[in-house]
Design a protein around this motif. Structure first.
Motif, short mmCIF file in Angstrom:
data_model
loop_
_atom_site.label_atom_id
_atom_site.label_comp_id
_atom_site.label_asym_id
_atom_site.label_seq_id
_atom_site.Cartn_x
_atom_site.Cartn_y
_atom_site.Cartn_z
N MET A 120 0.83 -1.20 0.00
CA MET A 120 0.00 0.00 0.00
C MET A 120 0.87 1.25 0.00
SD MET A 120 -3.06 1.11 0.10
CE MET A 120 -4.04 2.45 0.59
N GLU A 121 1.82 1.33 0.90
CA GLU A 121 2.69 2.50 0.99
C GLU A 121 3.56 2.63 -0.25
OE1 GLU A 121 6.09 4.02 3.94
OE2 GLU A 121 4.22 3.40 4.89
N SER A 122 4.00 1.50 -0.79
CA SER A 122 4.82 1.56 -2.00
C SER A 122 4.00 2.06 -3.19
CB SER A 122 5.45 0.20 -2.30
OG SER A 122 4.46 -0.75 -2.60
N ILE A 149 4.99 5.26 -5.49
CA ILE A 149 5.07 5.19 -6.95
C ILE A 149 4.19 6.27 -7.57
CG2 ILE A 149 4.44 3.80 -8.96
CD1 ILE A 149 5.37 1.32 -7.30
N GLU A 150 3.02 6.48 -7.01
CA GLU A 150 2.11 7.51 -7.52
C GLU A 150 2.72 8.89 -7.36
OE1 GLU A 150 -2.41 9.15 -6.77
OE2 GLU A 150 -1.85 7.19 -5.97
N ILE A 151 3.33 9.17 -6.23
CA ILE A 151 3.98 10.46 -5.98
C ILE A 151 5.11 10.69 -6.98
CG2 ILE A 151 5.45 11.74 -4.36
CD1 ILE A 151 3.74 10.45 -2.10
#
Length: 52
Positions: free
Chosen positions: A1-3, A7-9
């Motif tokens: 989830m955090e990854s 990736i989106e950022i």
């Protein structure tokens, strides 16, 4: 989830950098505006390096 969020950022930052680079080269700008855009591009690239 955090990854996924990371990736989106990074993806969004890359798109912003691409737009800024295009604007920097395509549109007539004052030297002050060009310097501000270069500084902003450099800042975003540095942030990306820190995230990776």
């Amino acid at each position: 989830m955090e990854s996924d969020k990371l990736i989106e950022i990074i993806t969004v930052q890359s798109e912003i950098i691409e737009i800024l680079c295009r604007e920097y080269t395509d549109a007539p700008r004052s030297p002050y505006e060009k310097q501000e855009m270069r500084d902003l591009i450099r800042l975003l690239k540095d942030l990306q390096k820190d995230l990776i």
